[in-house]
Write a protein that holds these residues in place. Structure first.
Motif, PDB file in Angstrom:
ATOM      1  N   GLU A 174       6.626  22.204  13.574  1.00 14.33           N
ATOM      2  CA  GLU A 174       7.115  21.266  14.331  1.00 14.33           C
ATOM      3  C   GLU A 174       5.390  21.282  15.096  1.00 14.33           C
ATOM      4  N   GLY A 175       4.514  20.332  15.667  1.00  9.26           N
ATOM      5  CA  GLY A 175       3.394  20.441  16.153  1.00  9.26           C
ATOM      6  C   GLY A 175       3.968  20.419  17.035  1.00  9.26           C
ATOM      7  N   VAL A 176       3.677  20.863  18.584  1.00  4.42           N
ATOM      8  CA  VAL A 176       4.111  20.674  19.783  1.00  4.42           C
ATOM      9  C   VAL A 176       2.708  20.216  20.896  1.00  4.42           C
ATOM     10  N   ALA A 177       1.708  21.070  20.114  1.00  2.00           N
ATOM     11  CA  ALA A 177       0.673  20.329  21.371  1.00  2.00           C
ATOM     12  C   ALA A 177      -0.538  20.344  20.966  1.00  2.00           C
ATOM     13  N   VAL A 178      -1.777  19.205  21.171  1.00  2.00           N
ATOM     14  CA  VAL A 178      -2.835  19.397  20.265  1.00  2.00           C
ATOM     15  C   VAL A 178      -4.086  19.015  21.275  1.00  2.00           C
ATOM     16  N   ILE A 179      -5.605  19.158  21.473  1.00  2.00           N
ATOM     17  CA  ILE A 179      -6.102  18.680  21.942  1.00  2.00           C
ATOM     18  C   ILE A 179      -7.589  18.743  20.671  1.00  2.00           C
ATOM     19  N   TYR A 180      -7.788  17.509  21.017  1.00  2.00           N
ATOM     20  CA  TYR A 180      -8.628  17.171  19.358  1.00  2.00           C
ATOM     21  C   TYR A 180     -10.073  17.170  20.376  1.00  2.00           C
ATOM     22  N   ILE A 181     -11.426  17.678  19.760  1.00  2.00           N
ATOM     23  CA  ILE A 181     -12.208  17.362  19.616  1.00  2.00           C
ATOM     24  C   ILE A 181     -12.711  16.657  19.987  1.00  2.00           C
ATOM     25  N   GLY A 182     -13.643  17.385  21.541  1.00  2.00           N
ATOM     26  CA  GLY A 182     -14.375  16.741  23.035  1.00  2.00           C
ATOM     27  C   GLY A 182     -13.066  16.493  24.236  1.00  2.00           C
ATOM     28  N   GLY A 183     -12.163  17.584  23.453  1.00  2.00           N
ATOM     29  CA  GLY A 183     -11.211  18.109  24.943  1.00  2.00           C
ATOM     30  C   GLY A 183     -10.578  16.978  25.459  1.00  2.00           C
ATOM     31  N   GLY A 184     -10.715  15.907  25.337  1.00  4.23           N
ATOM     32  CA  GLY A 184     -10.670  14.472  26.418  1.00  4.23           C
ATOM     33  C   GLY A 184      -9.248  14.079  25.859  1.00  4.23           C
ATOM     34  N   ASP A 185      -8.740  14.388  24.412  1.00  2.22           N
ATOM     35  CA  ASP A 185      -7.297  13.998  23.747  1.00  2.22           C
ATOM     36  C   ASP A 185      -6.283  14.937  23.951  1.00  2.22           C
ATOM     37  N   ILE A 186      -5.639  14.730  24.361  1.00  2.00           N
ATOM     38  CA  ILE A 186      -4.197  15.816  24.256  1.00  2.00           C
ATOM     39  C   ILE A 186      -2.692  15.082  23.945  1.00  2.00           C
ATOM     40  N   TYR A 187      -2.568  15.597  22.783  1.00  2.00           N
ATOM     41  CA  TYR A 187      -1.044  15.114  22.112  1.00  2.00           C
ATOM     42  C   TYR A 187      -0.184  16.425  22.549  1.00  2.00           C
TER      43      TYR A 187
END
Length: 125
Positions: free
Chosen positions: A46-59
């Motif tokens: 299970e994907g728990v948490a992600v920071i996408y490139i740039g740091g502005g988008d977190i899931y």
């Protein structure tokens, strides 16, 4: 070469907290999308948490939102996962993941990220 080394796992009581660390080497943390995935015995990853490139988008996965916080320390090139109000359902092996090409534009799944750490065990009882 890219290397991800997790630490901070352990055993904790229900309702407790843990902070996982992921020391990154071979690349600059802020130039990759990074995140955490987990796998419990007998369950799918299970994907728990992600920071996408740039740091502005977190899931965050719905199961951890409002309890877990992902954060990078770019000076230390280290990724953290602060886990609060832990529940037995959070028991799993937690792995740090990274990918240079994943982006929020494609909602890239952290389970498909190119680089993985060896994992650290979290047990909640």
């Amino acid at each position: 070469h890219v290397q991800l080394v997790e630490s901070g796992g352990g055993s904790v009581q229900v309702g407790g907290s843990l902070r996982l660390s992921c020391a990154a080497s071979g690349f600059t943390l802020s130039s990759y999308s990074t995140g955490w995935v987990r796998q419990a015995p007998g369950k799918e990853r299970e994907g728990v948490a992600v920071i996408y490139i740039g740091g502005g988008d977190i899931y965050y996965a719905a199961s951890v939102e409002d309890r877990f916080t992902i954060s990078p320390d770019n000076a230390k090139n280290t990724l953290y996962l602060l886990m609060n109000r832990l529940d037995p359902d959070d028991t799993a092996t937690y792995s740090c993941v990274a990918d240079p090409g994943a982006s929020i534009a494609t909602m890239a799944d952290p389970l498909d990220f190119a680089y993985w750490g060896q994992g650290t065990q979290v047990t909640v009882s």
